[in-house]
Motif scaffolding. Structure first.
Motif, PDB file in Angstrom:
ATOM      1  N   TRP A 145       0.837  -1.194   0.000  1.00 56.76           N
ATOM      2  CA  TRP A 145       0.000   0.000   0.000  1.00 56.76           C
ATOM      3  C   TRP A 145       0.871   1.243   0.000  1.00 56.76           C
ATOM      4  O   TRP A 145       2.008   1.221   0.447  1.00 56.76           O
ATOM      5  N   VAL A 146       0.305   2.307  -0.538  1.00 61.70           N
ATOM      6  CA  VAL A 146       0.970   3.600  -0.566  1.00 61.70           C
ATOM      7  C   VAL A 146      -0.034   4.629  -0.058  1.00 61.70           C
ATOM      8  O   VAL A 146      -1.139   4.741  -0.598  1.00 61.70           O
ATOM      9  N   ASN A 147       0.339   5.336   1.010  1.00 58.68           N
ATOM     10  CA  ASN A 147      -0.492   6.431   1.506  1.00 58.68           C
ATOM     11  C   ASN A 147      -0.379   7.582   0.517  1.00 58.68           C
ATOM     12  O   ASN A 147       0.718   8.045   0.226  1.00 58.68           O
ATOM     13  N   THR A 148      -1.513   8.035   0.004  1.00 53.48           N
ATOM     14  CA  THR A 148      -1.480   9.099  -1.003  1.00 53.48           C
ATOM     15  C   THR A 148      -2.068  10.406  -0.498  1.00 53.48           C
ATOM     16  O   THR A 148      -2.103  11.379  -1.243  1.00 53.48           O
ATOM     17  N   GLY A 149      -2.519  10.431   0.769  1.00 56.16           N
ATOM     18  CA  GLY A 149      -2.995  11.690   1.318  1.00 56.16           C
ATOM     19  C   GLY A 149      -4.184  11.514   2.229  1.00 56.16           C
ATOM     20  O   GLY A 149      -4.619  10.402   2.522  1.00 56.16           O
ATOM     21  N   ILE A 153     -11.937  12.202   9.195  1.00 53.20           N
ATOM     22  CA  ILE A 153     -10.863  12.409   8.228  1.00 53.20           C
ATOM     23  C   ILE A 153     -11.021  11.344   7.150  1.00 53.20           C
ATOM     24  O   ILE A 153     -11.408  10.210   7.443  1.00 53.20           O
ATOM     25  N   ASP A 154     -10.802  11.708   5.911  1.00 56.10           N
ATOM     26  CA  ASP A 154     -10.809  10.749   4.804  1.00 56.10           C
ATOM     27  C   ASP A 154      -9.370  10.415   4.456  1.00 56.10           C
ATOM     28  O   ASP A 154      -8.556  11.317   4.226  1.00 56.10           O
ATOM     29  N   ILE A 155      -9.055   9.129   4.410  1.00 57.93           N
ATOM     30  CA  ILE A 155      -7.690   8.678   4.139  1.00 57.93           C
ATOM     31  C   ILE A 155      -7.644   8.075   2.742  1.00 57.93           C
ATOM     32  O   ILE A 155      -8.455   7.213   2.399  1.00 57.93           O
ATOM     33  N   ARG A 156      -6.691   8.544   1.928  1.00 64.18           N
ATOM     34  CA  ARG A 156      -6.504   8.062   0.555  1.00 64.18           C
ATOM     35  C   ARG A 156      -5.288   7.148   0.495  1.00 64.18           C
ATOM     36  O   ARG A 156      -4.242   7.462   1.060  1.00 64.18           O
ATOM     37  N   PHE A 157      -5.450   6.025  -0.229  1.00 67.92           N
ATOM     38  CA  PHE A 157      -4.323   5.102  -0.385  1.00 67.92           C
ATOM     39  C   PHE A 157      -4.529   4.241  -1.623  1.00 67.92           C
ATOM     40  O   PHE A 157      -5.645   4.080  -2.106  1.00 67.92           O
ATOM     41  N   ASP A 158      -3.421   3.721  -2.131  1.00 64.26           N
ATOM     42  CA  ASP A 158      -3.425   2.800  -3.265  1.00 64.26           C
ATOM     43  C   ASP A 158      -3.016   1.418  -2.773  1.00 64.26           C
ATOM     44  O   ASP A 158      -2.141   1.298  -1.908  1.00 64.26           O
ATOM     45  N   LEU A 159      -3.648   0.381  -3.319  1.00 64.02           N
ATOM     46  CA  LEU A 159      -3.333  -1.002  -2.974  1.00 64.02           C
ATOM     47  C   LEU A 159      -2.825  -1.742  -4.197  1.00 64.02           C
ATOM     48  O   LEU A 159      -3.397  -1.626  -5.276  1.00 64.02           O
ATOM     49  N   ARG A 160      -1.795  -2.521  -4.000  1.00 64.86           N
ATOM     50  CA  ARG A 160      -1.313  -3.468  -5.015  1.00 64.86           C
ATOM     51  C   ARG A 160      -1.352  -4.825  -4.333  1.00 64.86           C
ATOM     52  O   ARG A 160      -0.705  -5.028  -3.313  1.00 64.86           O
ATOM     53  N   ARG A 161      -2.145  -5.732  -4.911  1.00 67.63           N
ATOM     54  CA  ARG A 161      -2.372  -7.018  -4.253  1.00 67.63           C
ATOM     55  C   ARG A 161      -2.963  -8.013  -5.226  1.00 67.63           C
ATOM     56  O   ARG A 161      -3.237  -7.680  -6.377  1.00 67.63           O
ATOM     57  N   ASP A 162      -3.177  -9.240  -4.746  1.00 65.32           N
ATOM     58  CA  ASP A 162      -3.915 -10.234  -5.513  1.00 65.32           C
ATOM     59  C   ASP A 162      -5.355  -9.733  -5.537  1.00 65.32           C
ATOM     60  O   ASP A 162      -6.037  -9.718  -4.510  1.00 65.32           O
ATOM     61  N   SER A 163      -5.825  -9.305  -6.690  1.00 67.64           N
ATOM     62  CA  SER A 163      -7.132  -8.640  -6.779  1.00 67.64           C
ATOM     63  C   SER A 163      -8.309  -9.577  -6.527  1.00 67.64           C
ATOM     64  O   SER A 163      -9.430  -9.115  -6.366  1.00 67.64           O
ATOM     65  N   SER A 164      -8.076 -10.873  -6.431  1.00 76.01           N
ATOM     66  CA  SER A 164      -9.178 -11.800  -6.172  1.00 76.01           C
ATOM     67  C   SER A 164      -9.430 -11.996  -4.675  1.00 76.01           C
ATOM     68  O   SER A 164     -10.351 -12.707  -4.299  1.00 76.01           O
ATOM     69  N   GLN A 165      -8.611 -11.361  -3.818  1.00 79.62           N
ATOM     70  CA  GLN A 165      -8.763 -11.523  -2.372  1.00 79.62           C
ATOM     71  C   GLN A 165      -9.121 -10.206  -1.695  1.00 79.62           C
ATOM     72  O   GLN A 165      -8.660  -9.147  -2.111  1.00 79.62           O
ATOM     73  N   ALA A 166      -9.908 -10.310  -0.613  1.00 83.19           N
ATOM     74  CA  ALA A 166     -10.225  -9.139   0.195  1.00 83.19           C
ATOM     75  C   ALA A 166      -9.017  -8.785   1.065  1.00 83.19           C
ATOM     76  O   ALA A 166      -8.224  -9.647   1.438  1.00 83.19           O
ATOM     77  N   VAL A 167      -8.890  -7.494   1.368  1.00 79.22           N
ATOM     78  CA  VAL A 167      -7.774  -6.993   2.169  1.00 79.22           C
ATOM     79  C   VAL A 167      -8.331  -6.197   3.345  1.00 79.22           C
ATOM     80  O   VAL A 167      -9.306  -5.468   3.194  1.00 79.22           O
ATOM     81  N   VAL A 168      -7.707  -6.361   4.518  1.00 78.37           N
ATOM     82  CA  VAL A 168      -8.074  -5.591   5.706  1.00 78.37           C
ATOM     83  C   VAL A 168      -6.935  -4.620   5.998  1.00 78.37           C
ATOM     84  O   VAL A 168      -5.773  -5.021   6.100  1.00 78.37           O
ATOM     85  N   CYS A 169      -7.286  -3.318   6.123  1.00 79.09           N
ATOM     86  CA  CYS A 169      -6.283  -2.288   6.389  1.00 79.09           C
ATOM     87  C   CYS A 169      -6.596  -1.593   7.713  1.00 79.09           C
ATOM     88  O   CYS A 169      -7.765  -1.320   8.014  1.00 79.09           O
ATOM     89  N   ASP A 170      -5.550  -1.314   8.490  1.00 74.64           N
ATOM     90  CA  ASP A 170      -5.669  -0.553   9.737  1.00 74.64           C
ATOM     91  C   ASP A 170      -5.394   0.912   9.445  1.00 74.64           C
ATOM     92  O   ASP A 170      -4.349   1.253   8.881  1.00 74.64           O
ATOM     93  N   LEU A 171      -6.339   1.777   9.841  1.00 74.94           N
ATOM     94  CA  LEU A 171      -6.231   3.210   9.600  1.00 74.94           C
ATOM     95  C   LEU A 171      -6.005   3.930  10.930  1.00 74.94           C
ATOM     96  O   LEU A 171      -6.542   3.527  11.961  1.00 74.94           O
ATOM     97  N   HIS A 172      -5.217   5.010  10.885  1.00 72.06           N
ATOM     98  CA  HIS A 172      -4.949   5.810  12.074  1.00 72.06           C
ATOM     99  C   HIS A 172      -5.033   7.289  11.731  1.00 72.06           C
ATOM    100  O   HIS A 172      -4.658   7.698  10.637  1.00 72.06           O
TER     101      HIS A 172
END
Length: 128
Positions: free
Chosen positions: A46-50, A59-78
């Motif tokens: 992942w890349v934090n983009t703003g 607050i709205d958090i923007r990020f890009d994900l690169r992953r196996d697109s057939s699987q769900a991903v869980v992200c922790d936000l702060h």
């Protein structure tokens, strides 16, 4: 009489060490490349983009994900306040998608006004 001189033992010894050294460096380089590829293959990146401060409570958090697109991903936000204290934490599950990389904007509720927000970690949902 022959004018050719036999190869000296010192010259042969130096050549042997150069060959051994070259093979050693090539083997170590190949091993480092293999470890680098093995350590990142199949992982979520992942890349934090703003972020956008919406209000004192969001607050709205923007990020890009690169992953196996057939699987769900869980992200922790702060979210952090001006003193670097954590004023918001949350998790978001990003469902499978047709493309990778993918761009996301996720809202995060905060206890007080945040001045920054970021994704701390992302993992595949089945590994949690």
């Amino acid at each position: 009489m022959s004018t050719t001189s036999p190869t000296s033992p010192t010259r042969t010894s130096n050549r042997t060490w150069w060959i051994v050294g070259t093979i050693g460096v090539a083997a170590m380089t190949a091993l480092a490349i293999w470890f680098g590829i093995a350590a990142t293959s199949g992982k979520v990146h992942w890349v934090n983009t703003g972020f956008d401060v919406i209000s004192d409570e969001q607050i709205d958090i923007r990020f890009d994900l690169r992953r196996d697109s057939s699987q769900a991903v869980v992200c922790d936000l702060h979210a952090l306040d001006e003193h670097h204290g954590r004023v918001g934490t949350g998790q978001v599950t990003v469902p499978p998608t047709d493309e990778s990389p993918s761009r996301h904007i996720e809202p995060l509720r905060t206890a007080s006004r945040a001045v920054s927000g970021y994704v701390d970690t992302c993992t595949y949902a089945d590994t949690n």
